[in-house]
Design a protein around this motif. Structure first.
Motif, short mmCIF file in Angstrom:
data_model
loop_
_atom_site.label_atom_id
_atom_site.label_comp_id
_atom_site.label_asym_id
_atom_site.label_seq_id
_atom_site.Cartn_x
_atom_site.Cartn_y
_atom_site.Cartn_z
N PHE A 92 0.84 -1.21 0.00
CA PHE A 92 0.00 0.00 0.00
C PHE A 92 0.88 1.26 0.00
O PHE A 92 0.66 2.19 -0.77
CB PHE A 92 -0.91 -0.04 1.23
CG PHE A 92 -1.88 1.10 1.32
CD1 PHE A 92 -2.99 1.15 0.49
CD2 PHE A 92 -1.70 2.13 2.23
CE1 PHE A 92 -3.91 2.19 0.56
CE2 PHE A 92 -2.60 3.18 2.32
CZ PHE A 92 -3.72 3.21 1.48
N HIS A 127 -5.80 -0.41 4.43
CA HIS A 127 -4.59 -0.43 3.60
C HIS A 127 -4.80 -1.14 2.28
O HIS A 127 -3.90 -1.80 1.77
CB HIS A 127 -3.42 -1.07 4.36
CG HIS A 127 -3.07 -0.33 5.60
ND1 HIS A 127 -3.52 -0.69 6.84
CD2 HIS A 127 -2.34 0.79 5.78
CE1 HIS A 127 -3.08 0.17 7.74
NE2 HIS A 127 -2.37 1.08 7.13
N SER A 128 -6.00 -1.06 1.73
CA SER A 128 -6.21 -1.66 0.42
C SER A 128 -6.97 -0.69 -0.47
O SER A 128 -7.65 0.21 0.01
CB SER A 128 -6.96 -2.98 0.54
OG SER A 128 -8.20 -2.76 1.15
N GLY A 160 -1.19 -0.97 -6.13
CA GLY A 160 -1.33 -1.22 -4.70
C GLY A 160 -2.07 -2.52 -4.46
O GLY A 160 -2.37 -3.26 -5.40
#
Ligand SMILES: Cc1ncc(C[n+]2csc(CCOP(=O)(O)OP(=O)(O)O)c2C)c(N)n1
Length: 551
Positions: A92, A127-128, A160
């Motif tokens: 990320f 975090h995605s 990412g």
């Protein structure tokens, strides 16, 4: 061909192939059997089997870092998935495309006391880039297709991690030899971006400024960027500051930022402070440059990054949502050189620092510092250098690096939990020899990285064993406490037994002469090797302190 009978498995695998996914890392389990069956039987997919999910995810990250293409991770249900998290966070923050595919139980079996079951949907939300929670109903095929396609494409386009959670009911191992789904039609998605190509006003500011700094953070090696910067550095009013992970080189670049700025006082910082700061690339390692720009803020800070608008110095005035090369391609056509003694002056300072560095090295005792000097002088041309976090990356930044060497480090989260696995993933896919330099705590932390069948014969590890987390002796804080050992975590471990267990040739060195000697043949021969260098735990920090004092 053999396919899983599960429609969802077929949809996922055919979509991955349609969008050119090539590498799939599978960790073992039953719930993910439909995916394991499908991926391993597909002729266009290269599958890897790695048991430890934390290591598997970093291994996949290493492949994605090198190929700049999305890598798929496949795991079973339960805590298996959570072990991907460190690598997901790294991907990320480092903008590396990773697609996590987790097998799950159908919804009615969650939180009712079924085994190996946790709440998997959206576990990586913070975090995605996207979370596709698939449905196992027969009427959900079209919706599932869209979600899968979006997860794959966003990972690639926005560089990412994305997550696809897929419920499978039993039976899990049934196969057929013909697809039951129709062909996957690729539907490219578009990402709305506000791209302002009107750079003329910015060029005007640039052209009137007598002092400009271009600072380059982590960056995949790029010949075009190198050429663009070569041209810019002919301007006397520009200083180019580079980090080791920027992978660009020029005699006129300030490649060792800390060395240049450490001795400076406020008055010097004001002289160095640019009118315009232009930052390109990913994250910055140097703490000192962060302190400098936060305290002495330039009037203009422009950051160029296709995805992230990072206000690292709390004074960002403009984010250009473009790749560095696209930005410079246009911008350099608008700017002109201007005369100034800015660059000349600071390059003289750089030269004088280098002289002092060379004098210091001549008489320095055996220490981490000395070992880095020797290693970096002996690494062959054209290798890929993977670096551990902590003091390793910081020491390397103090030396001039061979421009033929490419340098990588997990600086997204600066974790010590997956550097070896990442290096092995990168090595497994690279044509060049990969050399990994690591500290001991990082190495022992991720020792499961060696539980891996894909380590190439020319892979090399240089383990600098200073008996603990040496960084905590360098930092001023930990020593002032009564709890230094809780920071440094001293130990007497050696990698010898791990090497035996995992079939790596083990070599050790305990003084300068041995280090030089052992490095002579270290890079040749065809079997993976580890060189463990034992350095004095009690004097490394003093040597480093003296080095800076001497500047
Ligand atoms: C996952 C994770 N846990 C804890 C830390 C905090 N940390 C930073 S450096 C370090 C010690 C590293 O020691 P070593 O790898 O031996 O390198 P050295 O400091 O000696 O250079 C620790 C525990 C971290 N960065 N990542």
């Amino acid at each position: 061909m053999i396919y899983s009978t599960k429609v969802l498995s077929q949809l996922i695998i055919e979509s991955c192939v349609a969008y050119n996914v090539e590498h799939v890392i599978i960790s073992p389990g039953s719930r993910n059997a439909p995916l394991t069956i499908g991926f391993t039987n597909h002729p266009k997919i290269k599958t890897y089997s790695i048991v430890d999910e934390r290591s598997a995810a970093f291994f996949g990250l290493g492949i994605a870092q090198q190929t700049q293409k999305a890598v798929v991770l496949v795991c079973t249900s339960g805590s298996a998935l959570l072990n991907y998290y460190p690598a997901v966070a790294e991907a990320f923050y480092s903008n590396i495309p990773l697609i996590v595919i987790s097998a799950d139980r159908p919804k009615h079996l969650i939180d009712i006391g079924d085994g190996q079951t946790i709440r998997q949907e959206n576990v990586f939300t913070n975090h995605s880039l996207f979370n596709a929670n698939l449905n196992d109903g027969d009427d959900s095929v079209e919706e599932n297709k869209k979600l899968i396609s979006k997860a794959i494409q966003l990972a690639v386009l926005k560089a990412g991690p994305t997550h696809i959670n897929v419920p499978f009911d039993e039976p899990l191992y049934e196969t057929i030899n013909k697809l039951t789904i129709n062909d996957i039609d690729i539907k490219p998605i578009t990402i709305e971006k506000e791209i302002d190509y009107d750079l003329e006003d910015f060029a005007k500011i640039w052209n009137t400024a007598a002092k400009k700094i271009i600072l380059i953070g982590a960056n995949y090696p790029d010949e075009l960027l190198q050429q663009q910067l070569n041209k810019l550095v002919t301007d006397d009013s520009i200083l180019v500051f580079t980090e080791t992970t920027s992978n660009v080189h020029h005699p006129k670049f300030i490649n060792s930022i800390d060395k240049l700025i450490f001795p400076l006082q406020d008055i010097d910082f004001e002289a160095l402070k640019p009118d315009v700061l232009l930052t390109l690339g990913g994250l910055i390692v140097s703490k000192k440059i962060k302190q400098f720009f936060r305290k002495h803020q330039p009037k203009h800070h422009w950051h160029v990054h296709s995805e992230k608008s990072l206000d690292t110095f709390h004074c960002l005035t403009r984010h250009f949502e473009l790749s560095a090369t696209m930005f410079l391609n246009y911008f350099t056509s608008l700017v002109e050189n201007r005369s100034s003694d800015y660059q000349k002056f600071w390059l003289t300072v750089k030269e004088s620092r280098n002289k002092k560095h060379n004098q210091f090295i001549k008489s320095v005792e055996f220490s981490d510092f000395k070992v880095f000097d020797t290693i970096l002088g002996k690494i062959p041309n054209n290798v890929q250098l993977q670096l551990g976090n902590s003091s390793v990356i910081r020491y390397v930044q103090l030396f001039d690096n061979n421009p033929s060497i490419k340098v990588f480090c997990n600086r997204g989260t600066s974790g010590i939990d997956g550097s070896t696995s990442t290096a092995i993933g990168a090595a497994s896919i690279s044509k060049e020899q990969t050399v990994f330099i690591t500290g001991d705590i990082s190495f022992f932390y991720d020792s499961n990285a060696l539980w891996n069948k894909y380590i190439p014969a020319n892979f090399r590890i240089i383990l600098i064993n200073n008996g603990g987390g040496g960084i905590f002796k360098i930092l001023p804080g930990p020593k002032k406490t009564n709890a230094l050992d809780y920071f440094e975590t001293q130990h007497n471990l050696t990698a010898e037994h791990l090497c035996k267990m995992y079939n790596l040739e083990y070599i050790k060195a305990t003084n300068s002469a041995e280090v030089s000697n052992k490095l002579e043949n270290f890079f040749s021969d065809n079997n993976p090797k580890l060189l463990e260098i034992f350095t004095p735990n009690n004097s490394n920090d003093i040597v480093l302190k003296n080095f800076f004092k001497n500047l």
